[in-house]
Design an enzyme around this catalytic site. Sequence first.
Site, PDB file in Angstrom:
ATOM      1  CE  LYS A 115      -4.333  -1.839   1.645  1.00 14.51           C
ATOM      2  NZ  LYS A 115      -5.488  -1.740   2.509  1.00 14.51           N
ATOM      3  CE  LYS A 197      -7.108  -8.718  -0.603  1.00 14.25           C
ATOM      4  NZ  LYS A 197      -7.897  -8.497   0.558  1.00 14.25           N
ATOM      5  CE  LYS A 200     -14.076  -3.057   0.589  1.00 12.99           C
ATOM      6  NZ  LYS A 200     -14.479  -4.090   1.507  1.00 12.99           N
TER       7      LYS A 200
END
Length: 325
Positions: A115, A197, A200
């Site tokens: 991230k 994976k 969202k």
Amino acid sequence: MSKEKEIILSGIRPTGKLHIGNYLGSLKNFIALQNQHECYFFIADLHSLNEPFDPKTKYEQIIDLAKDYLACGLDPKKCTIFVQSHVPEHSELAIILSNTIPVSFLFRMTQFKEKSDDRAEKNVNAGLLYYPVLMAADILAYKANLIPVGQDQTQHVELARDAAGFFNNKYGQFFPEPKPLYTEVPKVMSLLLPDKKMSKSLGDSHCIYIDDEPEIIQKKLAKAVTDTGDGKSLGAKNLLDLAKIFCQPKIYSKLSSDSQKGSLKYSELKQQLALDITNYFSEFRQKKKKISTNDVEKILATGAKKASTVAQKTLTEVQKKIGIR
Ligand code: ADP
Ligand code: TRP
């Protein structure tokens, strides 16, 4: 799993709709576990603040996730359901634990690395680095030993185990060492990028949301990446894994043997899967529409009270152990 009553705890971040990865990787397990164990399931609102969000819709997302929990079958009579920030002991315990966790452990977390790379140009805030410390506090505040999560959270649960170990070594045996608990499908893959994976953050067309209407599910599956029929690609494997869960065993056996023979027709697999996923969540969709915000708020208030009693006790003991009380 042993027959003893375990202490189970998990949370999901209120960041939008739940997809079938969230459901199969974690929520499905919550529902099964509430019947046998002491369970705490919460809405990890504080964990959702390290990425950009709209303060006008955050509360709505919290209530919506609580409705998902209830409509999927979590029963407030069997488990404690609450919002993380309503139990401030989590945050206080996190501050205390942060003093026993080396910062190098946080910098090497895969989620932090991925991230922070994505956000390099924007905003790598301290909340992103500190995330696993708060997660350790969530877990240890209830002395939980089993943590139902998807595979992507393994490293964070391991950090909570390390945090328990560091604390116990320094101040004497106190916390149990928590372990992750997986379902049959701990990692559902994206429909369009099956090496990643389902998430969202990849976008709506990568995910099937549990409240997607039947036509949407059909359209999304029609576009899912597969192969030429030998069932060996990641995309095909992902769809077959889903069929194993959502389709009747007889139908799944046929699909799986066709795939081994190299004669599987993906259009049939996709149509069957769309039908079965739709049916699987139809009761959920009906139930969710009937749950009022008012009822949810009452359940969350009762849950926070119950959770606070336990977390407060742990925090007081910790404060005594470290000598500040
Ligand atoms: P997302 O990655 O979609 O933002 P969250 O981080 O809120 O989802 O995850 C909530 C729970 O769902 C966690 O226990 C996580 O491990 C699990 N989970 C998320 N994505 C998947 C997936 N694709 N397959 C299985 N479990 C998943
Ligand atoms: N980190 C988890 C996720 O991204 C959410 C979470 C926060 C959690 N605290 C937790 C999960 C404690 C299990 C236990 O999905």
